[in-house]
Motif scaffolding. Structure first.
Motif, PDB file in Angstrom:
ATOM      1  N   PHE A 614       0.826  -1.204   0.000  1.00 60.38           N
ATOM      2  CA  PHE A 614       0.000   0.000   0.000  1.00 60.38           C
ATOM      3  C   PHE A 614       0.853   1.243   0.000  1.00 60.38           C
ATOM      4  O   PHE A 614       0.582   2.218  -0.671  1.00 60.38           O
ATOM      5  CB  PHE A 614      -0.915   0.023   1.222  1.00 60.38           C
ATOM      6  N   LYS A 641      -6.862   5.815   1.391  1.00 61.19           N
ATOM      7  CA  LYS A 641      -7.717   5.093   0.439  1.00 61.19           C
ATOM      8  C   LYS A 641      -8.002   3.691   0.957  1.00 61.19           C
ATOM      9  O   LYS A 641      -9.066   3.136   0.736  1.00 61.19           O
ATOM     10  CB  LYS A 641      -7.037   4.999  -0.927  1.00 61.19           C
ATOM     11  N   PRO A 644     -10.924   1.396   4.345  1.00 67.70           N
ATOM     12  CA  PRO A 644     -11.920   0.328   4.511  1.00 67.70           C
ATOM     13  C   PRO A 644     -11.344  -0.954   5.119  1.00 67.70           C
ATOM     14  O   PRO A 644     -12.048  -1.695   5.795  1.00 67.70           O
ATOM     15  CB  PRO A 644     -12.422   0.098   3.082  1.00 67.70           C
ATOM     16  N   LEU A 645     -10.045  -1.204   4.898  1.00 61.30           N
ATOM     17  CA  LEU A 645      -9.429  -2.395   5.490  1.00 61.30           C
ATOM     18  C   LEU A 645      -9.449  -2.342   7.005  1.00 61.30           C
ATOM     19  O   LEU A 645      -9.420  -3.376   7.676  1.00 61.30           O
ATOM     20  CB  LEU A 645      -7.973  -2.522   5.028  1.00 61.30           C
ATOM     21  N   ARG A 650     -14.399  -6.621   3.652  1.00 62.30           N
ATOM     22  CA  ARG A 650     -14.211  -8.044   3.416  1.00 62.30           C
ATOM     23  C   ARG A 650     -14.564  -8.888   4.642  1.00 62.30           C
ATOM     24  O   ARG A 650     -13.937  -9.914   4.904  1.00 62.30           O
ATOM     25  CB  ARG A 650     -12.767  -8.337   2.990  1.00 62.30           C
TER      26      ARG A 650
ATOM     27  N   GLY B 612      -7.070  -9.935  -4.197  1.00 66.22           N
ATOM     28  CA  GLY B 612      -7.442  -9.511  -2.851  1.00 66.22           C
ATOM     29  C   GLY B 612      -7.792  -8.041  -2.723  1.00 66.22           C
ATOM     30  O   GLY B 612      -8.583  -7.499  -3.488  1.00 66.22           O
ATOM     31  N   ILE B 613      -7.162  -7.411  -1.720  1.00 65.36           N
ATOM     32  CA  ILE B 613      -7.492  -6.032  -1.396  1.00 65.36           C
ATOM     33  C   ILE B 613      -7.374  -5.082  -2.572  1.00 65.36           C
ATOM     34  O   ILE B 613      -8.090  -4.100  -2.652  1.00 65.36           O
ATOM     35  CB  ILE B 613      -6.563  -5.511  -0.287  1.00 65.36           C
ATOM     36  N   PHE B 614      -6.480  -5.354  -3.483  1.00 66.82           N
ATOM     37  CA  PHE B 614      -6.306  -4.449  -4.610  1.00 66.82           C
ATOM     38  C   PHE B 614      -7.604  -4.267  -5.363  1.00 66.82           C
ATOM     39  O   PHE B 614      -7.963  -3.187  -5.782  1.00 66.82           O
ATOM     40  CB  PHE B 614      -5.243  -4.978  -5.569  1.00 66.82           C
ATOM     41  N   GLU B 616     -10.777  -5.306  -4.224  1.00 66.06           N
ATOM     42  CA  GLU B 616     -11.994  -5.011  -3.481  1.00 66.06           C
ATOM     43  C   GLU B 616     -11.963  -3.651  -2.818  1.00 66.06           C
ATOM     44  O   GLU B 616     -12.988  -2.999  -2.690  1.00 66.06           O
ATOM     45  CB  GLU B 616     -12.228  -6.110  -2.455  1.00 66.06           C
ATOM     46  N   VAL B 617     -10.819  -3.225  -2.389  1.00 70.47           N
ATOM     47  CA  VAL B 617     -10.756  -1.930  -1.726  1.00 70.47           C
ATOM     48  C   VAL B 617     -10.391  -0.825  -2.708  1.00 70.47           C
ATOM     49  O   VAL B 617     -10.972   0.246  -2.714  1.00 70.47           O
ATOM     50  CB  VAL B 617      -9.760  -1.956  -0.548  1.00 70.47           C
TER      51      VAL B 617
END
Lengths: 709, 709
Positions: A614, A641, A644-645, A650, B612-614, B616-617
């Motif tokens: 990230f 950004k 949300p994690l 998820r 993954g996160i890439f 969905e987020v």
């Protein structure tokens, strides 16, 4: 901040002699009105500068009809300001003469200093030292000067006035670039916007952009500040200036171009290397509610809207439109710009529907072209948007209808009345009626042809308003811890301990030399724990089975302690065994990275980002000057950004953002208290557990200046 | 695509009767020029429409001085086009009469159809059926109509002409919104841009936006297309239109607002739910080089620049500036817009430095205000930028200098000559000289006050140019595999096998019932392999030690086989044991996700993103209509923000992007061949190994329509 800023504000007034002189000497004055040394005199004569104007020219008795003086020494008195337009090599002696004469402000047009080469840089340093020695405020060298049309003072050799001198207005332009500053002035003039005060800083050997913004922040001549920067060289006055402007409710719209020269500065630490470009400047601007313009056009759009001086602390946008398509477009633009468009109250929607059956009264309120067949409906709709909707800002879209022979006059009359009934709102008109713009402006409207530009300007007024409102609240004091940095760069363990003491918790762990101590440690930490063999000679613990996970009770700790020692003896008989490390077992954590680095201009700056890719690939990080409180820390975290994690994306549990914000704020306080020896801190990973369970640093590096590597 | 597009192009000409009629009937004609049924007649009379104009009004002998007809039946002949301006309930009978009379094109102003309620929607369907039954091309209902000033045809009731009728030009406006379409027309007019053809589609019961764009793509009246869409309802004509426009080198600049109505469409599959909003439309627009405008102003900026018809296939930007600050600002804007600014050749830089010692000749080429003291230098610099720099586009920044009494005329004269010597370049002027704009435009310049707007427009010309160049290359045929979908939704194993056959490789693995088979499988796959116990009754294999990693030779396979069976018997005595799964061991892979879903308008659409996160987020994904070749697949992959992860970021080896692109293209071909029963495919994770080592699907789900869950 309030307490410290007051003396700084007084300091800004020391530019008065520079910007509001009563007597002006021009050293290197020319009889030719078109020459550099002739222009200031020509401009001031044309505009009627009321103070004394003293040309200095050893070869002439008069210059442009004025008595000329042979030298600085020959001047009748010390001028409030002297304009220096002599060859580079004569600048320092001239400045010295002026200082001895008692002059305390100069504008140096002359080039040939730091912009040229190393020798020029050295000359400039000498020049600055002479100025400081005499207590002279010096603009330049290598600058286009300044003008303040409110007193008809023209200390500039710009050629911008061929199109006309400034018109009345309250926009001030502060620019590091002379050409660009006057470009903005000239573009404003073309749009009918008055910018009578323009100050360009050139090489900034003494007066820098922050001084100029600060002067404007306290000067009644200026209500809206347009600033142009290529790099901020000095932080104290700059920060004080932004703070003062905010407290005096003067919005700043800034264009900051290019890669900051700080970007290249020694990327010693990981955190600093991520900062790059001008992220730190950006963070500082955000902190004070400075709006960054992407284009000159946007700068002037915002300055224009700001001349109404309506800055909603909580901005909401109501839209009245004759076109559904435009309504959708405006909604898209508002979402992008971050302006809320709450719906109209249900009852009001119903009433509007009863007036125009096929209208769409939610917000955007689409009154449809129906109203052009029943003109009094315009008032009904506009009033309802203002009164029932209660929006802080109202954008009214009429396209070419406003120019229509039939609709135009009635529309203008009705809108004028409704606007006048709600004078506290920001009323913005989007229409295609170029010949009506001046009339609407006379009625108090802000007019934009393009609705998207209107939305951007409205959004900026909200950013200003929110910043001004924040300035009115007493800032939460961030208590600084007492920090005693070690002599040399500390080890990981020492770094963690230092930070933990300051409120940045590390993963709880204890080194235990026997199994009783291990059990006590485990009970204190809470199960489950992890056991790790502790030996300076065993680097890869897991390869010899030296790590035990999921140890859940005292018996298991005892058993595990024995197992680890046995494995170590078996696989690494020569290793020195110090015992076993008992640590809290962290599961289901989100990995974050926190950091601090010392910006050469703005001092310690803290960073937060999501761990790993990230940060490094997506640069999804937030920066802020240290120190700041937990509320500010939480704003930084929520601006990511990847937030949300942390917020239950998820199907994860929500992470303990409050604990993370507390740790980040504590880190910022630690950095602020640590003093200039602190070069950087990296806390990575910072493990954030689910809500209520805290966060823990799993690794920490503190680097000191001169700490060596 | 070329082969299929030809007949579609012919199809677009079927709108000729609508847009270029020789005879026009107005049903519901009014004697009042200001009424809806009176305006078209008034406009055509005022402008001098040369064809026949037949008002139909049962209650009058004449309408606005023209002979009126009592009914459609009474018309002297079938009109090329009929304008229907009657109450909603009379529209269908009127259309039917027109059809029987032999009319083949109508414009329906009347509202009261699908925009109203379900009953209106049903009426609209009936209306469309009647039109289709008669072979009538129908614009509307509920539309503002169209006009084509090249033949003075005004089939519209817009009130936009109070400011003036269209001026000459080659811009066509195609809009789903009548109010917005005429807003763009009117804004263009205010800027002196000619948009003589405006077509608004209203409810689109028959003629849709794609038909209109397609007509413009083949009509000589239009060279530049401005389109406004709220949602694309129909794909065949839309795609054919974009393709034709691209092949005919007519740029399209589109504003697409709001959430697409497709966004809400049954988010059946994972991939479709990621698509959301209007990502698919965006992908289609990108595919054909349509530039999406964010604002009306930007739309017109781009259309304006496009009127020069210079579309560089490989755009490079040379900047000539009198202000260093503006140069930096322009460089920032160019980087943001993705326009390359390569440096000037070294020799040329040296020569320019010899002309103006303190100039900065790299690019931006800052000639400094020095040239205003030595005007002939302007030509030297401008020529060098064009000749030595060889840039496709040249932006020349002169701020207010261009308006100066002394510099202005010489500047204009010199720039005119240099421009004329390099007529193939896109010459753009940024200056603050409003009264000089028309003169410069007359010299062939594109003029913008704001340099950032100039850069955006220049960037768009490059996007068009690149798309036009791609259209000239024969498109790589993507061979479609033969796909036989099973009756019901296939299992993971079957899905993987189907995809593998089509060229999307899965992780090689074999189910083996004895240890000899396991050894053979391992030798075939290549070491190291993973062994997993195979039993429908053991879900969590690793919990019973049922997975063995790093199995590196035949002996270890035999030994491992026995170990797994023994562990299974020991821990799960009741479980049915089918043997052991031997699989390739994948290490150091980057996890990607591929997918396909069926868009209700555009058919199968493929997606690629980082796992993954890439996805969905961050929504870091790329979409494209199926099928496409590997080169296009690689462009998609490289467009991901997270692409550095595949490209050696953080010290990783570079991933096998070529293999991934091949698999993605193969997936797109599979989806295109599979037919409408295919609802979606998710290949997630797709494991991408280092360069040369391939990529392997670790899981795959194929969903069929009606396949159940």
């Amino acid at each position: 901040m309030t307490a410290e800023a007051a003396p700084a504000a007084a300091g800004f007034a020391s530019l008065d002699a520079l910007v509001r002189p009563r007597s002006v000497a021009v050293i290197g004055a020319s009889d030719e009105p078109a020459r550099i040394g002739g222009r200031p005199i020509a401009y001031m004569k044309e505009r009627g500068f009321a103070g004394d104007l003293w040309p200095v020219n050893p070869r002439r008795a008069t210059v442009q009809g004025l008595t000329a003086y042979a030298s600085v020494e020959a001047l009748p008195a010390a001028p409030d300001v002297a304009i220096i337009a002599v060859p580079a090599e004569q600048v320092i002696p001239t400045l010295d003469s002026l200082g001895r004469k008692g002059c305390r402000a100069v504008i140096v047009f002359s080039a040939g200093f730091a912009e040229m080469d190393a020798a020029g840089e050295a000359q400039q340093e000498k020049l600055a030292a002479v100025a400081r020695g005499h207590g002279i405020r010096m603009l330049g060298p290598n600058c286009l000067g300044l003008f303040n049309d409110s007193i008809r003072f023209y200390g500039t050799f710009t050629a911008s006035f061929e199109k006309g001198f400034p018109i009345a207005g309250r926009i001030g332009i502060a620019s590091q670039s002379g050409a660009y500053g006057t470009h903005v002035f000239s573009a404003a003039l073309d749009r009918g916007l008055g910018a009578p005060v323009v100050i360009t800083t050139g090489n900034e050997a003494e007066v820098a952009l922050g001084d100029v913004i600060g002067w404007m922040a306290q000067a009644p001549e200026v209500e809206v500040i347009c600033a142009y920067a290529e790099g901020i060289r000095e932080s104290t006055q700059f920060i004080a200036a932004l703070d003062l402007a905010r407290r005096n409710r003067k919005p700043i719209v800034m264009m900051k171009v290019g890669r900051s020269q700080l970007g290249g500065a020694a990327a010693k630490s990981h955190t600093a290397s991520i900062a790059g470009d001008d992220t730190v400047t950006q963070a500082v601007l955000e902190e004070f509610g400075v709006v960054r313009a992407r284009t000159t056009e946007e700068m002037l759009d915002i300055a224009y809207a700001a001349t109404k001086r309506i800055y909603p602390a909580r901005n909401t946008l109501g839209v009245l439109t004759v076109s559904g398509g435009a309504g959708v477009l405006i909604s898209d633009a508002a979402e992008q710009a971050g302006v809320a468009m709450p719906p109209m109250p249900e009852a009001a929607q119903e009433r509007l529907r009863s007036l125009v059956p096929f209208c769409a009264p939610r917000n955007p309120v689409d009154c449809t072209a129906q109203v052009t067949n029943n003109l009094p409906l315009i008032s009904e709709f506009a009033e309802s948007v203002a009164r029932d909707g209660g929006y802080a800002s109202i954008l009214s879209f009429w396209s070419q209808t406003a120019a229509g022979r039939s609709v135009g006059p009635s529309l203008q009359e009705q809108m004028r009345k409704v606007r006048a009934a709600f004078p506290d709102r920001l009323w913005v008109m989007s229409m295609l009626a170029p010949n009506k713009v001046r009339e609407y402006e006379g009625d108090g409207w802000v007019c934009f042809e393009d609705p998207s530009r209107a939305v951007n300007a409205i959004a900026a007024m909200g950013v200003f308003g929110a910043a001004f409102a924040r300035a009115e609240q007493p800032a939460a004091e961030v208590p600084l811890p007492r920090v005693a940095l070690p002599e040399a760069t500390p080890s990981e363990a020492v770094a963690k301990a230092l930070l933990a003491e300051a409120g940045v918790p590390a993963v709880p762990e204890h080194a235990c030399s026997d199994s009783e101590a291990a059990v006590m440690a485990a009970e204190k930490i809470g199960y489950p724990v992890v056991l790790k063999i502790l030996s300076p000679d065993i680097l890869h613990k897991s390869e010899i089975g030296g790590v035990l996970l999921d140890v859940t009770n005292a018996d298991a700790v005892k058993h595990g302690f024995a197992t680890l020692l046995e494995r170590a003896r078996h696989h690494a008989p020569a290793a020195r065994i110090e015992g076993v490390l008992v640590a809290k077992q962290i599961k289901g954590a989100v990995e974050m990275a926190l950091g601090v680095f010392r910006d050469p201009v703005f001092g310690p700056v803290a960073m937060v980002g999501l761990g790993g890719i990230f940060i490094e690939v997506l640069k999804d990080v937030s920066f802020r000057r240290c120190p700041f409180d937990a509320a500010e820390a939480e704003r930084m975290i929520r601006s990511l950004k990847g937030f949300p994690l942390l917020d239950g994306a998820r199907g994860r549990p929500k992470a303990d953002v409050a604990a993370l914000a507390g740790a980040l704020s504590a880190l910022s306080a630690f950095a602020a208290a640590a003093g200039p020896r602190l070069a950087s801190i990296d806390v990575n990973p910072m493990l954030v557990l689910p809500e209520g369970q805290g966060c823990y640093a799993a690794d920490a590096v503190i680097e000191l200046d001169g700490g060596g590597h």
